[in-house]
Design an enzyme around this catalytic site. Structure first.
Site, PDB file in Angstrom:
ATOM      1  N   CYS A 126     -38.212  20.990 -29.838  1.00 48.35           N
ATOM      2  CA  CYS A 126     -38.845  21.304 -28.551  1.00 48.35           C
ATOM      3  C   CYS A 126     -39.730  22.550 -28.699  1.00 48.35           C
ATOM      4  CB  CYS A 126     -37.772  21.522 -27.494  1.00 48.35           C
ATOM      5  SG  CYS A 126     -36.402  22.492 -28.090  1.00 48.35           S
ATOM      6  N   THR A 189     -37.786  11.873 -33.130  1.00 44.90           N
ATOM      7  CA  THR A 189     -38.889  10.899 -33.106  1.00 44.90           C
ATOM      8  C   THR A 189     -40.084  11.397 -33.924  1.00 44.90           C
ATOM      9  OG1 THR A 189     -39.582  11.888 -31.026  1.00 44.90           O
ATOM     10  CG2 THR A 189     -38.308   9.858 -30.888  1.00 44.90           C
TER      11      THR A 189
HETATM   12  C1  LIG Z   1     -35.591   7.121 -25.047  1.00 41.19           C
HETATM   13  C2  LIG Z   1     -35.246   8.156 -26.084  1.00 41.19           C
HETATM   14  C3  LIG Z   1     -34.731   9.396 -25.674  1.00 41.19           C
HETATM   15  C4  LIG Z   1     -34.388  10.364 -26.634  1.00 41.19           C
HETATM   16  N1  LIG Z   1     -33.854  11.564 -26.231  1.00 41.19           N
HETATM   17  C5  LIG Z   1     -33.479  12.484 -27.165  1.00 41.19           C
HETATM   18  C6  LIG Z   1     -32.846  13.698 -26.776  1.00 41.19           C
HETATM   19  O1  LIG Z   1     -32.570  13.967 -25.598  1.00 41.19           O
HETATM   20  N2  LIG Z   1     -32.526  14.585 -27.755  1.00 41.19           N
HETATM   21  C7  LIG Z   1     -32.751  14.337 -29.097  1.00 41.19           C
HETATM   22  O2  LIG Z   1     -32.422  15.172 -29.935  1.00 41.19           O
HETATM   23  N3  LIG Z   1     -33.326  13.176 -29.481  1.00 41.19           N
HETATM   24  C8  LIG Z   1     -33.688  12.253 -28.552  1.00 41.19           C
HETATM   25  N4  LIG Z   1     -34.260  11.069 -28.969  1.00 41.19           N
HETATM   26  C9  LIG Z   1     -34.465  10.824 -30.409  1.00 41.19           C
HETATM   27  C10 LIG Z   1     -33.314  10.022 -31.021  1.00 41.19           C
HETATM   28  O3  LIG Z   1     -32.080  10.718 -30.910  1.00 41.19           O
HETATM   29  C11 LIG Z   1     -33.592   9.716 -32.500  1.00 41.19           C
HETATM   30  O4  LIG Z   1     -33.704  10.923 -33.210  1.00 41.19           O
HETATM   31  C12 LIG Z   1     -34.875   8.902 -32.703  1.00 41.19           C
HETATM   32  O5  LIG Z   1     -35.001   7.921 -31.692  1.00 41.19           O
HETATM   33  C13 LIG Z   1     -34.913   8.214 -34.080  1.00 41.19           C
HETATM   34  O6  LIG Z   1     -33.817   7.339 -34.228  1.00 41.19           O
HETATM   35  P1  LIG Z   1     -33.916   5.731 -33.952  1.00 41.19           P
HETATM   36  O7  LIG Z   1     -35.105   5.236 -34.729  1.00 41.19           O
HETATM   37  O8  LIG Z   1     -32.612   5.194 -34.435  1.00 41.19           O
HETATM   38  O9  LIG Z   1     -34.113   5.564 -32.487  1.00 41.19           O
HETATM   39  C14 LIG Z   1     -34.588  10.089 -28.025  1.00 41.19           C
HETATM   40  C15 LIG Z   1     -35.100   8.841 -28.406  1.00 41.19           C
HETATM   41  C16 LIG Z   1     -35.435   7.879 -27.469  1.00 41.19           C
HETATM   42  C17 LIG Z   1     -35.971   6.536 -27.943  1.00 41.19           C
END
Ligand SMILES: Cc1cc2nc3c(=O)[nH]c(=O)nc-3n(C[C@H](O)[C@H](O)[C@H](O)COP(=O)(O)O)c2cc1C
Length: 305
Positions: A126, A189
């Site tokens: 952030c 992300t």
């Molecule tokens: C809708 C959404 C909300 C997310 N909110 C957070 C969050 O609040 N805090 C955080 O550290 N990562 C957040 N992420 C990131 C995920 O924890 C993760 O790091 C990222 O999606 C990659 O993993 P994946 O490909 O398995 O989704 C969010 C991801 C998505 C898709």
């Protein structure tokens, strides 16, 4: 899959729910654990209340998702109902926190630590208000400072969650390790990216840009875990694009000790944890190896277990 010890805590298997996917409701988090998830991560908690971005905030592109949710939170000290319900839980909890400044991180961390989660994860993806909005996680000094400050005020192991936006993610991981982090979680992300509605001639997301997740970012995540494994000796939660047991094997070989899933829950439901556990166990049996034996297998230099 078999149980694993992670930072002194027993987990029933090496799979982790990523932050932000299923919120902070104790009943839902309990269900995820029962569905086969070894460690459940909460949605990031910060100072608040803070509204997220306007809709649309999450778009499924089929090969992954783009989101600009914008870290909505009721505020760490406005969650009495959730903390109360979570205090009677029967599963290990990873509490994700964020702040817009060092002071905010410390304030939130101190409060959250008192709620007794098994781990605290700092989301350093952030913007840092003291550094003109630069992400904490792309600057070694900022990453060191926030990790160090949080470590001093909490009573549970600290996990630093990193962003792939860092030019050298290994150096950021090293700074976090030097500052006292007990583990690294990677990645948050990727991007940011943008999609445009060509008929409306405007970006689809109300916030215009958003973070990428799901299968399309897996190679980025695997590369990041690989780089981090070479830079630190603390354990890594490998996260980003994992949807199947074979994806998890790839993460372990890059150097992960645990493997997280976020978007996969949207694609395969919470059953994905049981399914990936089974797929992983089958792969290991078929190849006559254990999880311990494949951790870091893609490297020429491996950590001693
Ligand atoms: C809708 C959404 C909300 C997310 N909110 C957070 C969050 O609040 N805090 C955080 O550290 N990562 C957040 N992420 C990131 C995920 O924890 C993760 O790091 C990222 O999606 C990659 O993993 P994946 O490909 O398995 O989704 C969010 C991801 C998505 C898709």
């Amino acid at each position: 899959m078999e149980s694993v010890t992670f930072l002194g805590k027993q987990l029933k298997n090496p799979l982790v729910l990523a932050s932000g996917i299923l919120g902070n409701n104790a009943g839902i988090l309990e269900r995820v654990h029962r569905a086969g998830c070894g460690l459940v991560t909460m949605k990031s908690i910060g100072p608040g209340p803070r509204d997220g971005h306007n809709n649309p905030t999450v778009i499924d592109l089929g090969f992954g998702m783009i989101n600009a949710v914008g870290l909505p939170t009721p505020g760490y000290d406005h969650m009495d109902t959730e903390w109360q319900a979570l205090s009677g839980r029967t599963f290990p909890l990873n509490a994700s926190i964020y702040g817009g400044s060092l002071e905010e991180f410390v304030q939130v961390a101190r409060f959250v630590s008192e709620q007794g989660p098994e781990f605290i994860e700092i989301n350093i993806s952030c913007p840092n208000s003291d550094r003109h909005g630069m992400l904490f996680g792309v600057d070694e000094k900022a990453a060191f400072a926030v990790t160090n400050a949080v470590k001093r005020v909490i009573a549970v192991p600290l996990i630093a969650k990193l962003t792939p936006a860092a030019p050298d993610i290994g150096k950021i991981a090293r700074a976090c390790e030097d500052a006292g982090a007990d583990a690294i979680c990677a990645i948050n992300t990727a991007g940011p990216g943008m999609i445009i509605d060509i008929e409306a001639q405007m970006p689809v997301l109300a916030f215009k840009k958003g973070g990428l997740s799901g299968p399309m970012i897996k190679p980025v995540a695997v590369r990041c875990v690989y780089d981090i494994y070479r830079a630190v000796s603390i354990p890594i939660i490998g996260l980003g694009g994992v949807t199947t047991g074979e994806d998890a094997v790839e993460m372990f070989m890059a150097g992960a000790t645990l493997v997280g899933m976020g978007s996969a829950v949207r694609y395969r439901g919470i059953e994905v944890f049981d399914q990936v556990n089974r797929e992983l166990a089958d792969w290991l049996t078929d190849h006559h190896v254990t999880r311990d034996e494949i951790i870091g297998a893609a490297h020429d230099r491996r950590h001693t277990p």
